[in-house]
Enzyme design. Structure first.
Site, PDB file in Angstrom:
ATOM      1  N   CYS A 116      13.956  -1.935   5.773  1.00  0.00           N
ATOM      2  CA  CYS A 116      13.999  -0.604   5.160  1.00  0.00           C
ATOM      3  C   CYS A 116      14.408  -0.624   3.689  1.00  0.00           C
ATOM      4  CB  CYS A 116      14.923   0.313   5.951  1.00  0.00           C
ATOM      5  SG  CYS A 116      14.485   0.458   7.694  1.00  0.00           S
ATOM      6  N   HIS A 257      17.272   6.321   1.890  1.00  0.00           N
ATOM      7  CA  HIS A 257      16.415   5.910   2.993  1.00  0.00           C
ATOM      8  C   HIS A 257      16.478   6.964   4.083  1.00  0.00           C
ATOM      9  CE1 HIS A 257      14.556   3.814   6.198  1.00  0.00           C
ATOM     10  NE2 HIS A 257      15.674   3.469   6.811  1.00  0.00           N
ATOM     11  N   ASN A 287      11.793   7.579  10.533  1.00  0.00           N
ATOM     12  CA  ASN A 287      12.112   6.382   9.754  1.00  0.00           C
ATOM     13  C   ASN A 287      10.849   5.546   9.590  1.00  0.00           C
ATOM     14  OD1 ASN A 287      13.012   3.942   8.745  1.00  0.00           O
ATOM     15  ND2 ASN A 287      14.737   3.757  10.132  1.00  0.00           N
TER      16      ASN A 287
END
Length: 330
Positions: A116, A257, A287
Site C-alpha cells: 500500500c 492511504h 482499500n
C-alpha cells in the site's frame, strides 16, 4: 533535497465499472452493510471485469495522466509500476504496460512492491531518477487487481479491498521550492506475518508442509495491523513535517492511504487537524493498496481540493510493514 524541482505534471485514475456493495457481499459471506460500515467506513468497492488485467487498468490511468499533463507517450523515458498483483510474476507489469501504451523501447521499466506504500515509494524513486539528469519524464502508476487474491469466504479480508489504478506524470521544473519537497520511507520487517500473500513459495522454511496450499490469498491480522498503522502513519507524518520545518496547520490537504475510516480519523486527532483537511474516498473504493493514494490524488486535483501554492501531505502504510510520507507543494 536534490529533487525539490521535480513536479507532478498530471494525474489520472481508473476504476472498473463493476460496483460491489456491502449488501451484495452480505448475500455470500457472513457480514452486513452495518458491520462493514461501522468498522471500516466502506460502502462499496470496484471489481475488475473478467479478462480485465492489472495492466489494462494501469494503461487507462496512465492515458488519463498523460492527457492531463499534456505529455506524449513518446516523451516518457522512465516507467515505474507499483503493484502486488501483476498480470504475471514475470515479466514485470511495467514491461506489459510499456508495450500496451506504445512507449519507446529505450524506456526504463520496472515494478516496485511496497504494497500500500508502493506509490509513494515509486514517487520517491522516480523523482530521484529525474533529479539525476538522466531522465526527463517519468510515468508512475499504482495499480491493483486485489479481487484476484481475495478469499471470498473470509469476511476479515474480502470486505476491505477493491481494484483500481492511479498514475502521475513527473517532470522537472526550473522553479525551486515546488513539487516533491521530501519523503520519509521505512519498514518494520519484523511484522511480516501480520499482512501477507502467499504465491506457493516456501516462505518460512524449505519443507513442503510450510507451503500454504489453500490458494494465493491475502491474510491479515486486522487488530494488530490497525494499531501499527495508526502509529506508523502518525510518526511518518510528523517526521516529514519536521524534516521540512512545516507545522501541521500549514498543510492544506492530507491524502492518506484509504484503508479504514477509523485509521484516518485517528490520524486526524493525533495531528490535531480537522477531518475537513483530509481527502477521503475509502467509502467508494475500499482499500486499493498501491492504487489508493494516486486515485485519491487525482480526484482531489480534479475536484479543486488542491490549488497552486498548497502544501499536500501524503502518508501510507502497507504490508512489510512498509510506511511512507511525502510533502508536495503545488
Amino acid at each position: 533535497m536534490a529533487n525539490a524541482s521535480t513536479v507532478i505534471l498530471g494525474t489520472g485514475a481508473y476504476a472498473p465499472a463493476r460496483v460491489l456493495t456491502n449488501d451484495e457481499l452480505s448475500r455470500t459471506v457472513d457480514t452486513s452493510d452495518e458491520w462493514i460500515r461501522t468498522r471500516t467506513g466502506i460502502r462499496e468497492r470496484r471489481i475488475a471485469a473478467p479478462g480485465e488485467a492489472c495492466s489494462d487498468m494501469a494503461v487507462q490511468a496512465a492515458q488519463a495522466a498523460l492527457a492531463d499533463a499534456k505529455v506524449a507517450p513518446a516523451d516518457i523515458d522512465l516507467l515505474i509500476v507499483a503493484t502486488v498483483t501483476p498480470d504475471l510474476p514475470m515479466p514485470s507489469a511495467a514491461c506489459v504496460v510499456q508495450h500496451k501504451l506504445g512507449l519507446r523501447t529505450d524506456v526504463a521499466c520496472f515494478d516496485l512492491n511496497a504494497a500500500c506504500s508502493g506509490f509513494l515509494y515509486s514517487l520517491d524513486v522516480g523523482c530521484a531518477m529525474l533529479a539525476s539528469g538522466r531522465y526527463r519524464h517519468a510515468l508512475v502508476i499504482g495499480v491493483e487487481r486485489l479481487s484476484s487474491v481475495l478469499d471470498w469466504s473470509d469476511r476479515t479480508t474480502c470486505v476491505l479491498f477493491g481494484d483500481g489504478a492511479g498514475a502521475a506524470v513527473l517532470g522537472r521544473s526550473d522553479q525551486a521550492g515546488l513539487g516533491l519537497l521530501g519523503t520519509k520511507l521505512g519498514s518494520l520487517g519484523e511484522n511480516t506475518e501480520l499482512l501477507y500473500m502467499t504465491h506457493g513459495s516456501h516462505g518460512k522454511g524449505d519443507a513442503p508442509e510450510d507451503v500454504e496450499t489453500n490458494g494465493h490469498f491475502i491474510r491479515m491480522k486486522g487488530k494488530e495491523v490497525f494499531k501499527l498503522a495508526v502509529r506508523v502513519m502518525d510518526e511518518a507524518a510528523r517526521d516529514i513535517l519536521e524534516q521540512q520545518h512545516v507545522t501541521a496547520d500549514q498543510i492544506a490537504l492530507v491524502i492518506p492511504h484509504q484503508a479504514n475510516m477509523r485509521i484516518i480519523e485517528a490520524i486526524s486527532q493525533y495531528l490535531e487537524l480537522p477531518m475537513e483537511r483530509f481527502f477521503v474516498n475509502v467509502d467508494r473504493y475500499g482499500n486499493t493498496s498501491a492504487a489508493s493514494i494516486p486515485i485519491a490524488l487525482d480526484e482531489a486535483r480534479r475536484s479543486g481540493r488542491i490549488k497552486p501554492g498548497d502544501l499536500t501531505l501524503l502518508v501510507a502504510f502497507g504490508a512489510g510493514l512498509t510506511y511512507a510520507s511525502a510533502l508536495i507543494r503545488w
